[in-house]
Enzyme design. Structure first.
Site, short mmCIF file in Angstrom:
data_model
loop_
_atom_site.label_atom_id
_atom_site.label_comp_id
_atom_site.label_asym_id
_atom_site.label_seq_id
_atom_site.Cartn_x
_atom_site.Cartn_y
_atom_site.Cartn_z
N SER A 140 92.77 138.67 -57.36
CA SER A 140 91.88 139.49 -58.32
C SER A 140 92.20 140.94 -57.54
CB SER A 140 90.65 138.97 -58.15
OG SER A 140 89.81 140.27 -58.72
N TYR A 155 83.47 136.36 -53.77
CA TYR A 155 84.45 136.27 -54.80
C TYR A 155 85.28 137.12 -54.01
CZ TYR A 155 87.02 136.81 -59.14
OH TYR A 155 88.04 136.70 -60.16
P1 NAD Z 1 87.48 131.32 -67.58
O1 NAD Z 1 86.16 131.20 -67.26
O2 NAD Z 1 87.91 131.51 -69.02
O3 NAD Z 1 88.48 130.16 -67.16
C1 NAD Z 1 88.32 129.60 -65.84
C2 NAD Z 1 88.84 128.13 -65.86
O4 NAD Z 1 88.75 127.62 -64.72
C3 NAD Z 1 87.86 127.58 -67.19
O5 NAD Z 1 88.62 126.79 -68.13
C4 NAD Z 1 87.25 126.60 -66.23
O6 NAD Z 1 86.65 125.40 -66.72
C5 NAD Z 1 88.06 126.31 -64.98
N1 NAD Z 1 87.59 125.77 -63.74
C6 NAD Z 1 86.36 126.28 -63.05
N2 NAD Z 1 86.25 125.29 -62.24
C7 NAD Z 1 87.13 124.53 -61.86
C8 NAD Z 1 87.56 123.64 -60.96
N3 NAD Z 1 86.90 123.23 -59.82
N4 NAD Z 1 88.72 123.01 -61.33
C9 NAD Z 1 89.46 123.16 -62.29
N5 NAD Z 1 89.15 124.10 -63.29
C10 NAD Z 1 87.93 124.77 -63.02
O7 NAD Z 1 87.96 132.92 -66.68
P2 NAD Z 1 89.23 133.65 -66.58
O8 NAD Z 1 88.91 135.03 -66.59
O9 NAD Z 1 90.39 133.00 -67.75
O10 NAD Z 1 89.69 133.25 -65.19
C11 NAD Z 1 90.90 132.65 -64.77
C12 NAD Z 1 91.00 133.19 -63.30
O11 NAD Z 1 91.48 134.52 -63.37
C13 NAD Z 1 90.15 132.73 -62.34
O12 NAD Z 1 90.70 132.44 -61.26
C14 NAD Z 1 89.52 134.19 -62.11
O13 NAD Z 1 88.80 134.22 -61.11
C15 NAD Z 1 90.83 135.15 -62.22
N6 NAD Z 1 90.43 136.47 -62.75
C16 NAD Z 1 89.70 136.77 -63.53
C17 NAD Z 1 89.58 138.20 -64.13
C18 NAD Z 1 88.95 138.87 -65.33
O14 NAD Z 1 88.37 139.95 -65.24
N7 NAD Z 1 88.48 137.75 -66.25
C19 NAD Z 1 90.21 139.03 -63.16
C20 NAD Z 1 90.70 138.72 -61.95
C21 NAD Z 1 90.91 137.49 -61.61
#
Ligand code: NAD
Length: 250
Positions: A140, A155
């Site tokens: 991230s 985080y």
């Molecule tokens: P999201 O909440 O839609 O997706 C996260 C997914 O991970 C969900 O389907 C959830 O059920 C699953 N999950 C959570 N804990 C888990 C576990 N222990 N085992 C397996 N699956 C698990 O959010 P997103 O924004 O799509 O996030 C995806 C990735 O992107 C994450 O790693 C997040 O940190 C990263 N990220 C997101 C952003 C943003 O702005 N949305 C920015 C940078 C990084």
């Protein structure tokens, strides 16, 4: 079709507006068979079915070593081979430094960082045997600029840990033909913020984004596709920013 006859495993891919599902859709459009891994078995299966025929959904808590092992065995048994692993699962908490207790620290570090280790360890022997594979890991912008977007310091620490882990994996696995890279998204419109991102916060953040919009899940899926495909055959240990210019390195 960039992933014709390839197979991919994507963790955290059952969330409707998430980056994982957008990636699964894009990979399927490019010819890949996809294994959706997520916490809930029924949700993972339903999501896989929504992609069309030939995809599978598996329950897998990435913070649980045995669960990762079981998921890897099931995916390899179903597809015969795994070419691509996307370590995408993650959780976030908008806490300040002094609000982080041991439970919060453990939860965020376990899913975001330990999960990358465990799920990678589950697939590396298979990829080593085949002497090929592409692993992409979710970090991230929060790791690079010290948070300040949505997630707390724990985080940022977890996502910075992912950068170090992935680079070390790239160095160790390169001689085995396995590439490892990271993506570092800025603010992407998904449900990870749990409705806690206010309009005020959003417009404040927008002021610092040269492309003048928040990211879509598909923006990140495109970077994952590049890293998964042979277009990036000579790229390992790299970090791809997907942040609209929010952070531009010197
Ligand atoms: P999201 O909440 O839609 O997706 C996260 C997914 O991970 C969900 O389907 C959830 O059920 C699953 N999950 C959570 N804990 C888990 C576990 N222990 N085992 C397996 N699956 C698990 O959010 P997103 O924004 O799509 O996030 C995806 C990735 O992107 C994450 O790693 C997040 O940190 C990263 N990220 C997101 C952003 C943003 O702005 N949305 C920015 C940078 C990084």
């Amino acid at each position: 079709m960039l992933l014709d006859s390839k197979t991919a495993v994507i963790s955290g891919a059952a969330s409707a507006r998430g980056i994982g599902l957008a990636t699964a859709r894009l990979f399927a459009e490019h010819g890949a068979r996809v294994a959706i891994l997520d916490l809930d078995q029924a949700a993972a299966r339903a999501t896989a079915e929504s992609l069309g025929r030939g995809h599978i959904g598996l329950a897998c808590n990435v913070a649980d070593r045995d669960a990762c092992q079981r998921a890897a065995e099931a995916a390899i048994a179903a597809f015969g081979q795994i070419d691509i692993l996307i370590n995408n699962a993650g959780i976030s908490q908008p806490l300040k430094l002094m609000e982080i207790g041991s439970a919060q620290w453990d939860a965020v570090l376990d899913v975001n960082l330990r999960g990358v280790l465990y799920l990678s360890q589950a697939f590396v022997p298979h990829m080593r045997t085949r002497r090929r594979g592409s692993i992409a890991c979710m970090s991230s912008v929060s790791a690079q600029r010290g948070g300040g977007i949505f997630g707390g310091p724990h985080y940022s620490a977890a996502k910075a840990g992912v950068l170090g882990l992935a680079k070390a994996m790239a160095r160790e696995l390169g001689p085995d033909g396995v590439r490892v890279n990271c993506v570092t998204p800025g603010l992407i419109q998904t449900d990870i913020t749990g409705g806690k991102l206010t309009d005020e916060m959003r417009s404040e953040i927008l002021k610092g984004i040269p492309l003048n919009r928040l990211g879509d899940a598909r923006d990140v899926a495109g970077a994952y596709l590049f890293l998964a495909s042979d277009l990036s055959a000579y790229i390992t240990g790299a970090v791809i920013d997907v942040n609209g210019g929010m952070l531009i390195h010197g």
